[in-house]
Design an enzyme around this catalytic site. Structure first.
Site, mmCIF file in Angstrom:
data_model
loop_
_atom_site.group_PDB
_atom_site.id
_atom_site.type_symbol
_atom_site.label_atom_id
_atom_site.label_comp_id
_atom_site.label_asym_id
_atom_site.label_seq_id
_atom_site.Cartn_x
_atom_site.Cartn_y
_atom_site.Cartn_z
ATOM 1 N N GLU A 14 -2.223 -48.238 4.931
ATOM 2 C CA GLU A 14 -1.913 -47.347 6.051
ATOM 3 C C GLU A 14 -1.444 -48.058 7.336
ATOM 4 O OE1 GLU A 14 -5.254 -44.721 6.697
ATOM 5 O OE2 GLU A 14 -4.777 -43.523 4.939
ATOM 6 N N GLU A 20 -4.745 -41.819 -1.952
ATOM 7 C CA GLU A 20 -5.880 -41.211 -1.251
ATOM 8 C C GLU A 20 -5.658 -39.713 -1.109
ATOM 9 O OE1 GLU A 20 -7.320 -42.859 2.406
ATOM 10 O OE2 GLU A 20 -6.946 -44.927 1.803
#
Length: 671
Positions: free
Chosen positions: A435, A539
């Site tokens: 991320e 995710e």
């Protein structure tokens, strides 16, 4: 003590015995004498006694001389010749002697003190003078019984111990064997000499005697490294013959195309990269990330975190993951697993060996690995799961370039290590950075770094798919970027709850959006004409609120209730975001235990999860976030299975986006 006999009685009895003795001598004076050991011949006088009678006579004579006390040893006693009398005399003498002795009473004190060795055979308070042989027999009998009982007790104890040892061995896969103190037994250190560890390595991560847990580690000391990373703890052999389930190939066999056989996996978040919402018990007041936690723990940081590494995940975790029908595991870890820098409070390299052991446990149960560097030097996004909440220091700020190079150095070492033959089959996804917040970073800097990192790891022998994050830029914006890099895969994380618009979808809309909206986005991303190409969804969760405590950072509030604020006015949410958009929005209800879930709400949660699985399998597959939490059920695959809100087998789902979801009218829209 026993009472003393009176002197007067002693003299009276003695005088009487002497008179009787003299009378017997007068009556038998004409009987010839013989030795006490001389047998009576057949030619003796007609008054000669039988052998039994003679024995009785000798006994009586002896009792007269001793007064029923212990017989005086031979060397201090004057020898006396026994008298020869007829049987009638013997019987009469015995009768008188018995009558006289029967009057002697044994005191309780004498019995209690064990001083009545000659006074056995107690009957009604009197002692029989003929019980000494029986007493000795009884004594031997009781002694024999006692010995037998002791032997039986020993046999029983040994049997119980052996049984417990066998039981402990049979349960090894499900739980770490522990000592009475609660620490692992570390029995594989038995027979290993501490002197085998050099003085320079004592107390370090290379010293197995300093480890909290040695289960399934090779504890033979070695300083050998690969890629400048220690192999200490690894066993020399491995076995890739296991498959996670009947629907996927064994690890030794190539997976094939992820486009046709998508991954079904789960994250092990909160294991090596800590998050307050996953393990709130670790975080004390004032700690918001791993930086502040390890700073607060100080000298206790190593012992505290190593115990967490050793206990939060066990081999049973991987067994349960495989039993759930999953086939991949994504393992987040942070840079301090291999290196720390001046000023870092992090625990250096302790998590490294637990990461390696986790990979071996996954191998044992047929699970493939997605390696995920979750914390990059300097922090790639400024969020707490990167290690330090606050400013982004990777490719940004005064040390941005330095931390960018440190991250490349990290991958230089990691890629050399994981290019070893033992990892060729099991590591199928190799991540670069989790991320990266490209909405706050310079896009070209991130793209250049990603290209350099890809080239580096390929040069060092990594053949797995290389994963990079989408940076929250929007999937359409990746078309034509980072092209020509074989095996490069875009990683997308999909959540409705972190978007102020999507969190307000009602239950039916959330399921419909997962089916239609995310399926459409997946198809756009997978097509190089409209997006990047190969895409995985590493995710996602089935949470329909952002209410889990500490989820948005410690004390940050929630979008659901309208009190979200992390210090940035541009992102603050000051009005309730739930579907009703009013004060009825309740995190108290949303955080209620799963035992309070209605049947309709359970149906929604499972349909929402299965809708996402269906959409993400239009790409290269998915990884649920996360396997385990301490309390947040809708973020834990483990707790979700227990609550009945996930399919028992990930490959056998009840809902695949057809027909459309019901309206869930019986479920409140305020939680």
């Amino acid at each position: 003590m026993a009472p003393q006999e009176s002197p007067r009685r002693k003299h009276r009895d003695r005088d009487r015995d002497c008179e009787q003795h003299r009378e017997r001598r007068r009556r038998n004076s004409d009987i010839p004498k013989r030795s006490r050991h001389q047998p009576v011949s057949s030619e003796s006088s007609s008054q000669a006694l039988s052998a039994d009678s003679l024995a009785k006579l000798n006994l009586i004579n002896q009792q007269e001389r001793t007064g029923a006390q212990e017989v005086t040893p031979k060397k201090t006693r004057r020898k006396r010749q026994p008298e020869i009398v007829n049987e009638k005399v013997v019987v009469e003498r015995s009768r008188r002697q018995h009558k006289r002795k029967k009057r002697r009473v044994v005191s309780g004190a004498l019995l209690e003190e064990g001083k009545s060795q000659k006074l056995k055979g107690l009957r009604g308070g009197y002692v029989s003078d003929g019980g000494s042989d029986n007493a000795r027999k009884k004594k031997r009998l009781w002694l024999l019984i006692g010995i037998v009982l002791v032997i039986l007790v020993i046999i029983i104890v040994v049997a119980v111990v052996v049984s417990n040892i066998k039981k402990g061995s049979s349960n090894k896969a499900s739980a770490v064997s522990t000592s009475d103190s609660g620490a692992p037994s570390n029995s594989n250190l038995n027979g290993v000499s501490e002197s085998s560890v050099p003085a320079s390595a004592k107390g370090t991560d290379l010293d197995p005697f300093s480890w909290f847990d040695t289960t399934d580690f090779n504890v033979t000391y070695t300083a050998e490294t690969t890629g400048d990373l220690p192999i200490m703890g690894l066993n020399s052999t491995w076995d890739d013959s296991k498959a996670a389930n009947e629907n996927v190939p064994a690890i030794a066999t190539a997976w094939g195309s992820y486009a046709t056989r998508p991954a079904r996996g789960v994250n092990l978040g909160g294991w090596f990269s800590l998050e307050p919402f996953i393990t709130p018990s670790l975080f004390t007041a004032g700690t918001v990330d791993e930086w502040t936690l390890t700073t607060a723990l100080g000298s206790n940081a190593k012992s505290t975190l190593e115990k967490h590494y050793a206990t939060f995940v066990s081999e049973q975790t991987f067994i349960d993951i495989a039993n759930a029908g999953l086939d991949h595991v994504r393992i987040p870890f942070s840079y301090w697993a291999i290196v720390t820098y001046p000023g870092d409070p992090y625990v250096f390299r302790v998590s490294w060996r637990y990461l390696l052991r986790g990979i071996e446990w996954a191998r044992k149960h047929g699970l493939r690995i997605n390696l995920d560097p979750h914390g990059i030097p300097g922090s790639q996004n400024g969020w707490n799961h990167s290690g330090r909440l606050g400013a982004i220091g990777w490719l940004n700020g005064k040390d941005g370039a330095l931390n960018g190079q440190r991250a490349l150095d990290m991958h230089d070492r990691l890629s050399k290590f994981f290019s070893q033959p033992r990892y060729k089959n099991i590591i199928t996804f190799y991540g670069l950075a989790n991320e990266p917040k490209m909405t706050a970073l310079e896009e070209e800097a991130v793209l250049d770094w990603t290209s350099s990192a890809y080239t580096l790891v390929r040069k060092n022998g990594i053949t797995a798919n290389v994963v990079f994050g989408d940076g929250f830029m929007g999937l359409e914006n990746w078309k034509g970027k980072l092209t020509g890099m074989e095996g490069l895969v875009l990683d997308v994380h999909q959540y409705v709850i972190f978007n102020s618009g999507q969190i307000g979808y009602n239950h039916a809309k959330k399921v419909d959006y997962a089916c239609s909206g995310w399926t459409e986005q997946t198809q756009i991303s997978m097509n190089v004409a409209t997006g990047f190409g190969p895409t995985i969804f590493a995710e996602w969760s089935q949470a329909d609120t952002d209410c889990a405590p500490n989820l948005n950072n410690v004390g940050a509030g929630t979008r659901w209730e309208g009190n979200y604020n992390v210090g940035d006015a541009a992102t603050a949410v000051t009005k309730p975001g739930c579907p009703t958009k009013n004060s009825d929005c309740s995190c108290k209800s949303a955080n209620a235990p799963s035992s309070s879930y209605s049947a309709a709400y359970k149906q929604f949660l499972q349909m929402f999860a299965e809708a996402q699985m269906t959409s993400f399998e239009e790409g290269w597959g998915w990884f649920y976030w996360t396997w385990k939490t301490e309390a947040a059920t809708q973020w834990s695959y483990q707790l979700g299975l227990a609550a009945g809100i996930l399919p028992a087998k990930a490959y056998a789902r009840q809902y695949n986006c057809t027909p459309n979801a019901p309206n869930f009218s019986g479920i409140p829209e305020t939680y």
